[in-house]
Design a protein around this motif. Structure first.
Motif, PDB file in Angstrom:
ATOM      1  N   TYR A  94      33.512  19.676   6.380  1.00  0.00           N
ATOM      2  CA  TYR A  94      34.764  20.003   5.996  1.00  0.00           C
ATOM      3  C   TYR A  94      34.824  20.156   4.198  1.00  0.00           C
ATOM      4  N   SER A 121      37.130  22.452   2.588  1.00  0.00           N
ATOM      5  CA  SER A 121      38.808  22.576   2.540  1.00  0.00           C
ATOM      6  C   SER A 121      39.510  23.432   3.764  1.00  0.00           C
ATOM      7  N   SER A 130      41.363  24.713   6.999  1.00  0.00           N
ATOM      8  CA  SER A 130      41.900  24.092   8.339  1.00  0.00           C
ATOM      9  C   SER A 130      41.076  22.589   8.690  1.00  0.00           C
ATOM     10  N   THR A 131      42.023  21.824   9.354  1.00  0.00           N
ATOM     11  CA  THR A 131      41.317  20.378   9.269  1.00  0.00           C
ATOM     12  C   THR A 131      40.487  20.219  10.599  1.00  0.00           C
ATOM     13  N   GLU A 191      37.743  16.642  13.277  1.00  0.00           N
ATOM     14  CA  GLU A 191      39.132  16.867  12.809  1.00  0.00           C
ATOM     15  C   GLU A 191      39.265  15.932  11.573  1.00  0.00           C
ATOM     16  N   PHE A 192      39.590  16.447  10.255  1.00  0.00           N
ATOM     17  CA  PHE A 192      40.036  15.785   9.022  1.00  0.00           C
ATOM     18  C   PHE A 192      41.350  15.381   8.942  1.00  0.00           C
ATOM     19  N   ASN A 193      41.637  14.072   8.868  1.00  0.00           N
ATOM     20  CA  ASN A 193      42.750  13.588   8.797  1.00  0.00           C
ATOM     21  C   ASN A 193      43.030  12.957   7.405  1.00  0.00           C
ATOM     22  N   LYS A 194      43.792  13.447   6.332  1.00  0.00           N
ATOM     23  CA  LYS A 194      43.757  12.760   5.179  1.00  0.00           C
ATOM     24  C   LYS A 194      44.804  11.400   5.100  1.00  0.00           C
TER      25      LYS A 194
END
Lengths: 115, 114
Positions: A50, A52, A54-55, A66-69
């Motif tokens: 990842y 930048s 789409s998460t 899945e990127f979860n900030k």
């Protein structure tokens, strides 16, 4: 300095079952995130990354993450595992503002797929 | 295929006897890294080269040195190996200025110290 926590040292799962390998990283303004797989006595192979956008990131061999900030997490998932997925999985983080593209790895999660 | 090659794959050395591990790459990447990975642990960065610029990690022992004679090759020298230096040593490359930012790893050299 960045740090990565992989919450499970080992995950046993039956073949064709879904799996999630958990990864949390220390907070930063921006990060790049990676999942690598390592088979016995081999180097590391990139599964997905990842940077930048789409998460939800799709990688090789049917894996996605899945990127979860807000939760500073980057969990790896596969809907149906195979025996051949048995390996060690490393989550890694890179600070894009830091010189040298250096990676900081988590301690690894051993995925054991049982028949 | 473009790749990262490490030789030898397995190396046995005696306590205190200098040893050199080799890494070469055909990716034309300008950044090369050396990691130490002990059994059941995460890879730990020892140092990296950004072109010819050598960057040592603060906690890398002086016993570990590196050379990069050209873009393609990088060597890891262990001047006086101790039993605690037995590990897998991984070489990786990265192309700075590219959009991928990922590192490409070689297969590793497993070092045994007797």
């Amino acid at each position: 300095a960045q740090s990565v926590t992989q919450l499970d040292s080992q995950v046993p799962v039956f073949e064709e079952a879904p799996v999630e390998l958990r990864c949390n990283y220390s907070s930063s303004v921006s990060v790049y995130l990676f999942w690598y797989v390592q088979y016995p006595n081999q180097g590391l192979q990139l599964l997905l990354k990842y940077l930048s956008g789409s998460t939800l990131v799709k990688g090789i061999n049917g894996f996605e993450a899945e990127f979860n900030k807000s939760q500073t997490s980057f969990h790896l998932r596969k809907p149906s595992v195979h025996i051949s997925d048995t390996a060690e999985y490393f989550c890694a983080v890179s600070d894009p503002t830091e010189y040298g593209n250096k990676l900081v790895f988590g301690a690894g999660t051993i995925l054991r797929v049982k028949s | 295929d473009a790749m990262v090659i490490q030789n030898p794959r397995y190396q046995v050395t005696q306590f205190g006897k200098p040893v050199t591990l080799s890494c070469s790459q055909t990716l034309n990447h300008n950044v090369m890294y050396w990691y130490q990975q002990k059994s059941s642990q995460a890879p730990k960065l020892l140092f990296h080269y950004y072109d010819k610029d050598f960057n040592n990690e603060a906690d890398t022992p002086d016993n570990f040195q590196s050379r990069r004679p050209n873009t393609s090759f990088c060597f890891l020298d262990i001047r006086s190996p101790g039993l605690g230096d037995a590990a897998m040593y991984l070489c990786a490359t990265s192309g700075s200025g590219t959009v991928s930012y990922e590192q490409y790893f070689g297969p590793g050299t497993r070092l045994t110290v007797t």
